[in-house]
Each structure stands twice: as C-alpha cells, then as structure tokens.
Design an enzyme around this catalytic site. Structure first.
Site, short mmCIF file in Angstrom:
data_model
loop_
_atom_site.label_atom_id
_atom_site.label_comp_id
_atom_site.label_asym_id
_atom_site.label_seq_id
_atom_site.Cartn_x
_atom_site.Cartn_y
_atom_site.Cartn_z
CB SER A 188 -0.82 -0.02 1.38
OG SER A 188 -1.65 1.09 1.27
CB SER A 221 1.76 -0.23 5.58
OG SER A 221 2.79 -0.57 6.55
CG ASP A 222 6.21 2.28 1.32
OD1 ASP A 222 7.24 1.82 1.70
OD2 ASP A 222 6.16 2.92 0.05
CD1 TRP A 223 10.43 -0.17 6.57
CD2 TRP A 223 8.86 -1.02 5.46
NE1 TRP A 223 10.64 -1.57 6.70
CE2 TRP A 223 9.64 -2.19 5.83
CE3 TRP A 223 8.01 -1.32 4.52
CZ2 TRP A 223 9.41 -3.52 5.39
CZ3 TRP A 223 7.66 -2.76 4.13
CH2 TRP A 223 8.30 -3.72 4.58
CB ALA A 225 2.28 3.80 4.42
#
Length: 784
Positions: A188, A221-223, A225
């Site tokens: 994401s 999730s992106d880190w 995010a």
C-alpha cells in the site's frame, strides 16, 4: 499439512495482532508454540538486499526495472525473478518488496527507473513474469505501490485524484493483472487516493482488491505509511511495517476489545498472513530446488537484451574490432558506472564492470584510452583502494571505500553495542599533485591522511531526521599534496550514537589531480580527434534520479551536453552511451553517429556494453516510455501538488496516448529501438481473439524483433486514445527466415470502464508495428 483455521483458533487476540505488525525493521514475529518462524522481508527489485545492506554479504545487481521492461519479454522477466528467488532463499528472505508497477506518468518522476513503463499492459505483463519467477522459489512478492504513487513530491501526505475510468483502465490495470496471475502480496502506498490515505483505503483495498478481484494474499503498508489504528484495520491493510511508529500492537488490541474493530476482521488478516507463511515455508521448510542460476550470466543477458539502439547512422554500430587501433572512452560514468538507482532499489553487488573496463577487456591489443571530459557528480566518487572496515569487533573489506546498510548490521552486531566504525586503507597515488579527499555520511568524523588529522566534525545538524540523512547527504572535502608511487595511510573514524547504527551510509571520496572543467573537455576533445571512434558515456547522478524526490529538469546534469557536441565535432564516429534510468534530453542527437540507451545496467553493464558495441550481441531493447525532444512537448510534466492535491486531469491520455492526442512528435517514440538486422512485415490476419503476424528477417544477421500490436477505433473517438498497445511478442530469426507469431487480443482490448467493463462495438484497425509511430501491416476487424 498446516490447517490454518485450526491455527487461528489456537491463538489469543494478542498473538493474532502481533502477527500483523513488524517486530523490527524487516520482519514479523515468530510464534514457536504453533511452529511459526519469523517472516523476513527485503527490499528489491534489482537484487535482494537482505535484512541489512552489508557489503560483507553482497547481492547480485540486475539492470533496473526500466531496463527489464525495455526487453519486452515476460519470459526474461521470469528468469530474472527466479534468480532473485534463489538469492532470497540464500539470504533467508521470505518476501521480496517488489516489483513496482506504478506508471511513468511524467518523465520528471524521480523513481521512474524502478517502474516498468508508461503503458499498463506492458507493465503488467513484465510484472507477471517477474512475480512468477520469484514465487516459483517459494518467495513472496509485494507488487507496489497501490496506487497513484507515480511521483515522489510530498508522497507521504499528498492526495491523488483519479476518476474511476482512469483508475480502472490505466493505474489499477497492472495490479489487477498480477492478482489475476496469482501474486501473493501487494504494498500500500504512502499517498492518499480520492479522499482516503491508501493504508486506510477500504474502497480500493477491501472492496476492489479483495472483494471484486478475489485477492487472497496480504496487503503490506509501505514503511510508516500506516498511521491510523482503526482506519487501517478497517481499510483492508493486513501488515503494518515496520515496528517504528507502528499504530497497531496494543492500540489495535484495545480497538478490538472496545468493539471498534470486529475480531473477525483481525482473523481475516491473520488468515492471510498464515497463508503467506505456508507459501513461503515459514511453517515447514520448502523443498530444495535443484537448479543453480548463474547471476553474472543472467545480469549480462538482461543488460544486452535491454539496451536500446536509438540512432545508428551509416551503420556505425556494430564496430569491427579488427579495424580498431585506438578507441577513446570518455565520461566520468565510463569509469565510475552508475549501475543502479538510488533509494530502496540499491544493493551492494559483488562487483561491477564499468564501460571502460568492459571495452579494455574486449579489445586486447587495441589502444583504449580514457578521459573524464565532464563530471556531473556533485559528490566525489568513493576512493578505489582496498579498504578494511572495522565495526564492533567485526571487520571486512570493501573496494571502493563506501559502506552502507539499513537494518541488520554486518556480522549480526547489536546496534546498541556499536558506537562507530573505522575505515583503513593504504592509498598509492598514480600521479603527483593535489589530491582531494571527501567525507560523506552522518555522525561525527575524523579523517587522517598520512598520520595527520585533516578533518574533524559533523556534517549534519544534531536534529536531522532519518529521511534527511539518507536522501540529502552532505560532503566535506580536503586537499592533500601527494607524490606518485608513495603509499599513504588513510583512516576515517566515524562516531555514531549508540542504538542508531542500524542505518549507515558512509563514503570516503577521492579525486586525483586533474584540470579544471574547461581543461577536462579540451583533454577529451584531443583524445577523440586522434581516435578511430569515440565512446562517450553520459548520464544522471544519484542526486537526479532517486527515491525521495522528483527531478527538476530532464537535462543531463553538468556540462555533459557540451562535452558530447565538442567530441562529435572532433570525431564523426562518436557513439553516445546514455546511462540513465528514465528519459533525458539529448539536444546533440543529430550530431552523433549512434546513440545507445543502457539504463542502469546492473553489475555486468560494462561487459554487456562491449558485447553490443562490438556486435557479439544485438541491442535487444525497445523503449518502454516516450523520450521527448523538449520538456514543453510532454503532455504531462508538472508534479507540484496544489493545496495538497495532484489531479490526474489528463485521464487515460498518459504516455504515448497523450503524445498521440497532442500531435507533437517526440524524439524517440514508445516502442522504438533499432537492431543489427532489418525486418519485413509480410502480413497480418486478425479475429476477435488474436492477431497472426508473419514477418521475415530481411537483413544479413540473425536477430530479434519485438512485434507490437496496436488497436485503434476505425472512427476516431475523442474519449479514447487514437491507438493503444494490445499485445506483443518476441521473435528470433536467421537471415532470410520467415516466422509467424500469434498475439492474443483478450476481451479487455476492446472494453472501457463504464460502471463496469463494457465492450465498445464497431470497427477497429489492428496494426503490427515496429513502434507506436512505425506501423507495418494492418487489418480491419469488427467487434460486436
């Protein structure tokens, strides 16, 4: 055999929630009592970094994703994926964070080298090949970044507004294709889409991805995010990464107990994580795979297959080695090749072959001479000298003198026990004069040269954040008079606050005595004038193309354009090699004999370049994106958010679709690329499900052609592109050989999104082409 439903029943709420968030930077926790080991993730997509970035555990570096897409070959992408699956298993990695299928909406996107193409079909098919290859080794993929992360400016906070039709036909299409092909994970994005942050976007992640498409994998999730406990939980996110600033854990447990988040929502997330764990062998070990792939060979093959010969006047290429006595190799990037892009796509390769080294190896007995010409790099390159690195009682060697890692430390050291590192080398100068050394990194430094302290201090303010440290590095230079052949001890000591050593990016830079900028160009011109051929390597720098920021210009940095023009005036046989991951302006194109686009070519780039220049291999690439003649011609260029919003007002007219609507001619069109033979397209036959194309190799050499099929409404419709890519296929043939290829035309070819997929009936022209602007044979088709 693991029964996932039984395992879920055995877990209490705290254990369930623990599986949904990082326990550190790269992994999920183990639960020993159910036999679950820790799930480990790693950045990609051109290599497998592992849980750190340590140079004592190098990673194969393949060419950049734009290069892989330039081959227009899903089977080659699958081979690349299999290699990285092998690498992942070697490094104990279960999930590779890639590939990236965001589209190249504007050429100013700073991370476009990590994306495949401006076209959703090409992006999707290459991604499917890559994903299948990685997952064949029992390693998960997370295709990213869902969705609208097509630029870097304000990516953490910006909202992207995309109408539903454009979302479906353009930006979601490659993600849908990967889901259809069985991808195990998606990532994401940071940005919001149509009013909701992507990590909490239930419309896209729950309703469409998991509901409509039937995706059974995980959404990661992106880190950092994920910023909402309840919103992310109810919005379709399954795993929030990393541990740092994670909104789940105890807060999510409380939200479940208070009734804000139903426990069956948690169970669905856990079910997906456990399903992934089964697929990647985190419960039971996966069976061994007997094949052993040769990383150097595959890196070399992908590179040669990706190089795009954009211009080749008077058959300048391939060069005849037997006719060469003196070759000029010019450009800072010819010696210090940029083989990969900046940011999370970086790895530490076991070696790199520069263009200069590749040509020297390939031309024994030929006088291959080098000149810098023009140096676009704002920072000095790392010192080329065998260097010993000491950190926390552990030591290893590097060459050049650069150390970088994120996450795990070399030797498995504990960051809490590390307060610095030390680089030691003995440098032997090959020329006398003033040498410049440089320090780059974060922390406090002490640089000693020949036993004398030359610099002490910190480069960044004490309150600098992680993003600034990594993406906005600083440098300190010192000058020292040295004598050729006299060894000089050089020591760089770095002090780091305890507990922060999980992120290190330190470089000991160096530049030997050299003329000023004018003198460097004059030196290159003299060399070129006295040579049989001049090979000029130009390109971008890490400060131009990288994760974390967008480009401000498509122009080559520094005085590289001037260098090319001056060299071309001195030698009509000037070949320009463009070492860039995405489009650059080339105002000198008509002045030079040949232009070869090599992207970021990976660790074997220089060897592959030599093979292509000398005709050992054919340049197999075709452009996966349009290259403009001028920035003002681009149908979409600006990125700057307005009131925190970027509106995709151009709709479906992205990339070549927008160029066709504008009527402006680019420098090199989508799909363009020359080979070392010529092709005659003989005929095309079409029906509603496929195009059958017959073509002949009409040249004198064996070669490969990428047959591209475009579809256009017989009656132009201003709401639809003039034509669009419908399919493609690679063919090989010997001189005089005729081949036939069948290219499917799936139903989606003739559909638009209109509250559902709707076939648009009527007449269509189906064209087999060498590029979007180079049609060869056409046939008419009526769709009902």
């Amino acid at each position: 055999m693991i029964e996932i439903e039984d395992v879920i029943k055995r877990l209490d709420l705290e254990e369930k929630v623990s599986l949904l968030a990082g326990q550190d930077f790269w992994s999920l926790p183990a639960i020993e009592r159910i036999g679950l080991r820790s799930l480990v993730m790693s950045d990609g997509p051109i290599g497998v970094r592992g849980t750190g970035w340590a140079p004592d555990d190098p990673s194969i570096a393949l060419p950049s994703p734009t290069a892989l897409a330039a081959a227009w070959d899903p089977e080659l992408a699958e081979t690349a994926g299999r290699l990285l699956g092998q690498e992942a298993r070697r490094k104990g990695v279960h999930v590779l964070l890639g590939p990236t299928v965001n589209l190249q909406r504007t050429p100013l996107g700073g991370r476009h080298f990590e994306c495949y193409s401006e076209d959703p079909l090409l992006s999707g098919e290459v991604a499917v090949g890559f994903v299948r290859g990685v997952q064949a080794y029992g390693v998960g993929t997370t295709v990213k970044h869902l969705v609208g992360n097509d630029f870097e400016t304000d990516r953490m906070e910006v909202e992207v507004r995309i109408d539903e039709r454009t979302l479906r036909e353009i930006y979601l299409a490659p993600f849908e294709r990967v889901v259809e092909a069985g991808g195990w994970g998606l990532m994401s994005a940071y940005n919001g889409v149509n009013g909701s942050p992507m990590a909490s976007n239930g419309r896209l992640q729950d309703e469409i991805l998991k509901g409509e498409w039937g995706f059974d994998g995980v959404v990661v999730s992106d880190w950092r995010a994920a910023r909402s406990t309840v919103g992310a939980a109810l919005g379709g996110l399954d795993i929030a990464m990393p541990k740092l600033e994670n909104p789940w854990g105890a807060a999510l447990v409380s939200a479940v107990r208070s009734g804000e988040v139903p426990e069956d929502v948690i169970d669905d997330k856990v079910r997906r994580v456990l399903r992934l764990a089964v697929r990647v062998g985190a419960f039971d070990d996966l069976p061994e795979i007997s094949e052993t792939l040769d990383g150097d060979r595959i890196a070399h093959e992908v590179a040669t297959r990706s190089f795009v010969l954009a211009r080749n006047e008077n058959f300048t290429l391939p060069l005849e080695a037997t006719g060469l006595t003196r070759v000029a190799v010019i450009g800072a990037l010819a010696m210090d090749a940029r083989v990969l892009g900046g940011g999370s796509a970086q790895v530490s390769p076991p070696h790199t072959v520069s263009p200069l080294e590749g040509l020297v190896r390939a031309l024994p007995g030929v006088d291959v001479e080098y000149a810098v010409g023009a140096d676009p790099r704002p920072f000095l390159p790392a010192l080329h000298s065998p260097t010993r690195v000491l950190v926390g009682g552990h030591s290893f060697g590097v060459d050049p003198a650069a150390v970088r890692w994120i996450g795990s430390l070399p030797g498995g050291l504990d960051p809490a026990q590390v307060d610095g590192l030390r680089l030691e080398t003995t440098y032997v100068p090959d020329r006398s004069g003033v040498h410049t050394f440089a320090v780059s990194g974060f922390g406090t430094f002490k640089l000693s040269i020949n036993g004398e302290s030359r610099y002490e201090g910190s480069l960044h303010p004490a309150d600098a954040g992680r993003a600034e440290l990594l993406l906005l590095p600083r440098e300190q230079r010192v000058s020292v008079e040295l004598t050729a052949g006299v060894p000089v001890p050089v020591v760089l000591e770095q002090t780091i606050a305890r507990g922060t050593a999980h992120t290190v990016a330190t470089t000991l830079g160096h530049r030997p005595p050299s003329p000023d900028e004018d003198g460097l160009i004059e030196e290159a011109v003299r060399l070129a004038a006295g040579s049989d051929v001049a090979v000029v390597v130009v390109g971008t720098t890490e400060q131009v193309e990288s994760e974390g920021f967008d480009r401000t210009s498509l122009a080559l940095p520094g005085r590289q354009d001037e260098l090319v023009s001056r060299v071309a005036a001195a030698n009509p046989r000037t070949v320009v090699v463009v070492n860039a991951g995405s489009p650059v302006l080339m105002p000198w194109t008509d002045e030079v004999a040949a232009v070869l686009l090599t992207w970021f070519p990976g660790q074997e780039g220089g060897a592959a370049l030599a093979d292509v220049l000398l005709g050992v291999a054919e340049p197999g690439g075709r452009l996966p994106t349009t290259w403009p003649r001028a920035e003002a011609d681009c149908p979409v260029l600006a990125i700057e958010p307005r009131d925190g919003v970027v509106a995709y007002d151009e709709g479906v007219f992205v990339g070549y679709r927008g160029w066709l609507r504008s009527g402006k001619d680019p420098l090199y069109a989508f799909g363009h690329g020359l080979g070392y033979t010529t092709w005659r397209y003989d005929e095309i036959a079409v029906n509603a499900s496929e195009a059958v194309v017959t073509l002949t190799n009409a040249g004198a050499r064996s070669g490969r052609e990428v047959v591209q099929v475009y579809v256009a409404p017989a009656v132009p419709d201003e709401t639809r592109p003039l034509r669009w890519l419908a399919g493609f296929e690679n063919v090989d043939a010997h001189p005089g050989e005729t081949v036939t290829v069948r290219i499917p035309l799936p139903p989606r070819t003739f559909q638009v999104w209109d509250d559902g997929w709707r076939t648009v009936p009527g007449g269509y022209t189906v064209t087999a082409a060498h590029a979007v602007d180079d049609p060869r044979v056409s046939a008419e088709l009526t769709v009902s």
